[in-house]
Design a protein around this motif. Sequence first.
Motif, PDB file in Angstrom:
ATOM      1  N   THR A  75    -122.620  71.615 -91.683  1.00 26.58           N
ATOM      2  CA  THR A  75    -123.680  70.643 -91.989  1.00 26.58           C
ATOM      3  C   THR A  75    -123.745  70.349 -93.491  1.00 26.58           C
ATOM      4  O   THR A  75    -123.571  71.167 -94.480  1.00 26.58           O
ATOM      5  CB  THR A  75    -125.229  71.215 -91.771  1.00 26.58           C
ATOM      6  N   GLY A  76    -123.641  69.174 -93.842  1.00 27.49           N
ATOM      7  CA  GLY A  76    -123.465  68.452 -95.184  1.00 27.49           C
ATOM      8  C   GLY A  76    -124.678  68.617 -95.851  1.00 27.49           C
ATOM      9  O   GLY A  76    -125.841  68.600 -95.576  1.00 27.49           O
ATOM     10  N   THR A  77    -124.529  68.877 -97.206  1.00 28.05           N
ATOM     11  CA  THR A  77    -125.636  69.110 -98.171  1.00 28.05           C
ATOM     12  C   THR A  77    -125.406  68.125 -99.353  1.00 28.05           C
ATOM     13  O   THR A  77    -126.538  67.826 -99.904  1.00 28.05           O
ATOM     14  CB  THR A  77    -125.539  70.521 -98.793  1.00 28.05           C
ATOM     15  N   SER A  78    -124.519  67.645 -99.665  1.00 30.54           N
ATOM     16  CA  SER A  78    -124.186  66.395-100.646  1.00 30.54           C
ATOM     17  C   SER A  78    -124.116  65.274 -99.809  1.00 30.54           C
ATOM     18  O   SER A  78    -122.982  64.695 -99.745  1.00 30.54           O
ATOM     19  CB  SER A  78    -122.951  66.652-101.436  1.00 30.54           C
ATOM     20  N   LEU A  79    -125.258  64.588 -99.423  1.00 26.86           N
ATOM     21  CA  LEU A  79    -125.261  63.364 -98.743  1.00 26.86           C
ATOM     22  C   LEU A  79    -125.636  62.130 -99.621  1.00 26.86           C
ATOM     23  O   LEU A  79    -126.856  61.746 -99.712  1.00 26.86           O
ATOM     24  CB  LEU A  79    -126.352  63.425 -97.488  1.00 26.86           C
ATOM     25  N   ALA A  80    -124.541  61.637-100.244  1.00 31.15           N
ATOM     26  CA  ALA A  80    -124.836  60.649-101.279  1.00 31.15           C
ATOM     27  C   ALA A  80    -123.382  59.846-101.464  1.00 31.15           C
ATOM     28  O   ALA A  80    -122.420  60.200-100.901  1.00 31.15           O
ATOM     29  CB  ALA A  80    -125.222  61.267-102.520  1.00 31.15           C
ATOM     30  N   PHE A  81    -123.506  58.425-102.070  1.00 30.43           N
ATOM     31  CA  PHE A  81    -122.262  57.734-101.839  1.00 30.43           C
ATOM     32  C   PHE A  81    -121.176  58.652-103.145  1.00 30.43           C
ATOM     33  O   PHE A  81    -121.662  59.395-104.004  1.00 30.43           O
ATOM     34  CB  PHE A  81    -122.416  56.463-102.697  1.00 30.43           C
ATOM     35  N   GLY A 259    -122.934  61.247 -95.485  1.00 34.91           N
ATOM     36  CA  GLY A 259    -122.243  61.294 -96.874  1.00 34.91           C
ATOM     37  C   GLY A 259    -121.608  60.306 -96.990  1.00 34.91           C
ATOM     38  O   GLY A 259    -121.309  59.280 -96.139  1.00 34.91           O
ATOM     39  N   GLY A 260    -121.125  60.236 -98.143  1.00 39.06           N
ATOM     40  CA  GLY A 260    -119.705  59.218 -98.425  1.00 39.06           C
ATOM     41  C   GLY A 260    -118.696  59.501 -98.062  1.00 39.06           C
ATOM     42  O   GLY A 260    -118.286  60.365 -97.385  1.00 39.06           O
ATOM     43  N   VAL A 261    -117.663  58.594 -98.350  1.00 33.19           N
ATOM     44  CA  VAL A 261    -116.306  58.871 -98.213  1.00 33.19           C
ATOM     45  C   VAL A 261    -115.756  60.165 -99.003  1.00 33.19           C
ATOM     46  O   VAL A 261    -116.045  60.298 -99.955  1.00 33.19           O
ATOM     47  CB  VAL A 261    -115.338  57.572 -98.264  1.00 33.19           C
ATOM     48  N   ASP A 262    -114.899  60.967 -98.354  1.00 36.10           N
ATOM     49  CA  ASP A 262    -114.375  62.046 -99.048  1.00 36.10           C
ATOM     50  C   ASP A 262    -115.681  63.128 -99.217  1.00 36.10           C
ATOM     51  O   ASP A 262    -115.569  63.691-100.573  1.00 36.10           O
ATOM     52  CB  ASP A 262    -113.545  61.769-100.082  1.00 36.10           C
ATOM     53  N   SER A 263    -116.780  63.000 -98.570  1.00 37.73           N
ATOM     54  CA  SER A 263    -117.733  64.060 -99.272  1.00 37.73           C
ATOM     55  C   SER A 263    -117.904  65.321 -98.384  1.00 37.73           C
ATOM     56  O   SER A 263    -119.149  65.830 -98.579  1.00 37.73           O
ATOM     57  CB  SER A 263    -119.122  63.123 -98.658  1.00 37.73           C
ATOM     58  N   ILE A 264    -116.942  65.733 -97.666  1.00 44.36           N
ATOM     59  CA  ILE A 264    -116.800  66.885 -97.193  1.00 44.36           C
ATOM     60  C   ILE A 264    -116.646  68.221 -97.993  1.00 44.36           C
ATOM     61  O   ILE A 264    -116.596  69.500 -97.673  1.00 44.36           O
ATOM     62  CB  ILE A 264    -115.915  67.183 -95.839  1.00 44.36           C
ATOM     63  N   GLN A 265    -115.949  68.197 -99.333  1.00 38.54           N
ATOM     64  CA  GLN A 265    -115.682  68.911-100.030  1.00 38.54           C
ATOM     65  C   GLN A 265    -117.166  69.484-100.811  1.00 38.54           C
ATOM     66  O   GLN A 265    -118.165  68.826-101.080  1.00 38.54           O
ATOM     67  CB  GLN A 265    -114.753  68.415-101.121  1.00 38.54           C
ATOM     68  N   PHE A 266    -117.101  71.017-101.239  1.00 36.11           N
ATOM     69  CA  PHE A 266    -118.183  71.236-101.647  1.00 36.11           C
ATOM     70  C   PHE A 266    -118.299  70.864-103.112  1.00 36.11           C
ATOM     71  O   PHE A 266    -117.608  70.597-103.799  1.00 36.11           O
ATOM     72  CB  PHE A 266    -117.763  73.137-101.843  1.00 36.11           C
ATOM     73  N   GLY A 267    -119.873  70.747-103.709  1.00 33.34           N
ATOM     74  CA  GLY A 267    -120.007  70.047-104.885  1.00 33.34           C
ATOM     75  C   GLY A 267    -119.785  71.113-105.937  1.00 33.34           C
ATOM     76  O   GLY A 267    -119.908  70.769-107.127  1.00 33.34           O
ATOM     77  N   SER A 268    -120.270  72.425-105.627  1.00 29.13           N
ATOM     78  CA  SER A 268    -120.116  73.545-106.603  1.00 29.13           C
ATOM     79  C   SER A 268    -120.043  74.799-105.686  1.00 29.13           C
ATOM     80  O   SER A 268    -119.801  74.781-104.628  1.00 29.13           O
ATOM     81  CB  SER A 268    -121.503  73.696-107.183  1.00 29.13           C
ATOM     82  N   GLU A 269    -119.715  75.854-106.707  1.00 31.26           N
ATOM     83  CA  GLU A 269    -119.203  77.120-106.091  1.00 31.26           C
ATOM     84  C   GLU A 269    -120.628  77.651-105.376  1.00 31.26           C
ATOM     85  O   GLU A 269    -120.505  78.598-104.370  1.00 31.26           O
ATOM     86  CB  GLU A 269    -119.028  78.094-107.259  1.00 31.26           C
ATOM     87  N   LYS A 270    -121.814  77.132-105.995  1.00 26.54           N
ATOM     88  CA  LYS A 270    -122.989  77.861-105.459  1.00 26.54           C
ATOM     89  C   LYS A 270    -123.241  77.313-103.895  1.00 26.54           C
ATOM     90  O   LYS A 270    -123.737  77.896-103.251  1.00 26.54           O
ATOM     91  CB  LYS A 270    -124.216  77.478-106.214  1.00 26.54           C
ATOM     92  N   GLU A 271    -123.086  76.080-103.907  1.00 26.99           N
ATOM     93  CA  GLU A 271    -123.044  75.432-102.456  1.00 26.99           C
ATOM     94  C   GLU A 271    -122.276  75.907-101.571  1.00 26.99           C
ATOM     95  O   GLU A 271    -122.447  75.944-100.508  1.00 26.99           O
ATOM     96  CB  GLU A 271    -122.904  73.814-102.364  1.00 26.99           C
ATOM     97  N   GLU A 272    -120.860  76.383-101.907  1.00 20.23           N
ATOM     98  CA  GLU A 272    -119.937  77.056-100.940  1.00 20.23           C
ATOM     99  C   GLU A 272    -120.466  78.217-100.650  1.00 20.23           C
ATOM    100  O   GLU A 272    -120.241  78.743 -99.291  1.00 20.23           O
ATOM    101  CB  GLU A 272    -118.496  77.008-101.760  1.00 20.23           C
ATOM    102  N   THR A 273    -121.042  79.029-101.485  1.00 20.60           N
ATOM    103  CA  THR A 273    -121.682  80.299-101.189  1.00 20.60           C
ATOM    104  C   THR A 273    -122.735  80.280-100.224  1.00 20.60           C
ATOM    105  O   THR A 273    -122.627  80.907 -99.340  1.00 20.60           O
ATOM    106  CB  THR A 273    -122.058  81.044-102.567  1.00 20.60           C
ATOM    107  N   ILE A 274    -123.735  79.488-100.516  1.00 21.09           N
ATOM    108  CA  ILE A 274    -124.761  79.249 -99.463  1.00 21.09           C
ATOM    109  C   ILE A 274    -124.451  78.782 -98.089  1.00 21.09           C
ATOM    110  O   ILE A 274    -124.858  79.293 -97.201  1.00 21.09           O
ATOM    111  CB  ILE A 274    -125.850  78.197-100.086  1.00 21.09           C
ATOM    112  N   THR A 275    -123.491  77.791 -98.196  1.00 21.03           N
ATOM    113  CA  THR A 275    -122.866  77.447 -96.755  1.00 21.03           C
ATOM    114  C   THR A 275    -122.004  78.483 -96.109  1.00 21.03           C
ATOM    115  O   THR A 275    -122.375  78.846 -94.877  1.00 21.03           O
ATOM    116  CB  THR A 275    -121.955  76.278 -97.005  1.00 21.03           C
TER     117      THR A 275
END
Length: 294
Positions: A75-81, A259-275
């Motif tokens: 599930t995406g968390t960074s849903l933006a362009f 989300g935007g194109v190429d948005s499946i990458q984690f935006g931060s280490e915190k986001e990756e840990t939570i996911t």
Amino acid sequence: ATLLPFIMSRHLRRSLPLYRRQQLYYALNESSVKVTRPFPAICNRQLSSIQQSSSSAADNNNAESMQSLIKSRRTGTSLAFTLDDDRSKEEEEKLLLQAIHRAIQCAEMAPNHKRTEPFSFLQILNSSSTAKDVAEIAYQVAARTRSVPVARKKKEKWSQIPAFLVTLVHENQNASSLETDSETPTKNYDALPYAPPETERQLEDYASASSAIQNVLLSLHSDGISTKWATGPVIATRAFRNLIDAKPTDRVAALIMLGGVDSIQFGSEKEETITTARRQRKRELDGDLLRSLP
């Protein structure tokens, strides 16, 4: 490559022998692929033009790549362009439209008992007036259940979402479930009463729509686009149903956020840990999730 060729080839399972179906598979790369790649018209090609797989090892790689793609979807968390100097918002919306088109082609291949074709998808781009209305409904719902400051943040967040996909399941609920007592009318931003499927066909149609939604999520993931399947109070309001012009018997099964194109990458280490923590399962695979019968 995108997920579409895999799903299309599965649809042909009854008409082709195994070795022919294997020829329809494309290798999936671990890295995301730009959605500018043209759609391979796999169903329109002559079988004689399809080259046989070079080896069984290549087939195994295809299967492993497919399985890896499914297990890596989240599930995406960074849903933006995801704009950069080489791509404008308008150009990114065009890429999203191409990816959405491929995703809906995958949705069509979902299992569907009795071929009722019960579902439809409505696309809402960020640049549309409808997207602004969706964000306003989200604000109104949050303002009633939480607080105005929280509602404002939610509206701002939803206003940045590049696109939405609404999934409707037709003839899937009793129209009387939307009727309200004239003395206590339901407000536009209050959740309407839940109406569960009442017949075997309605249940099967909802299951088919859910399969179609999963195909959409996986297809978009293969194109590098993050997604979130939302079923919260927003889609249960009369305001939302009126906005999308849903019929009384239409069930809103999902509001898919893109989300935007190429948005499946984690935006931060915190986001990756939570996911990672959220993806941990409580049940064991062998003996619980999967059991052998005598």
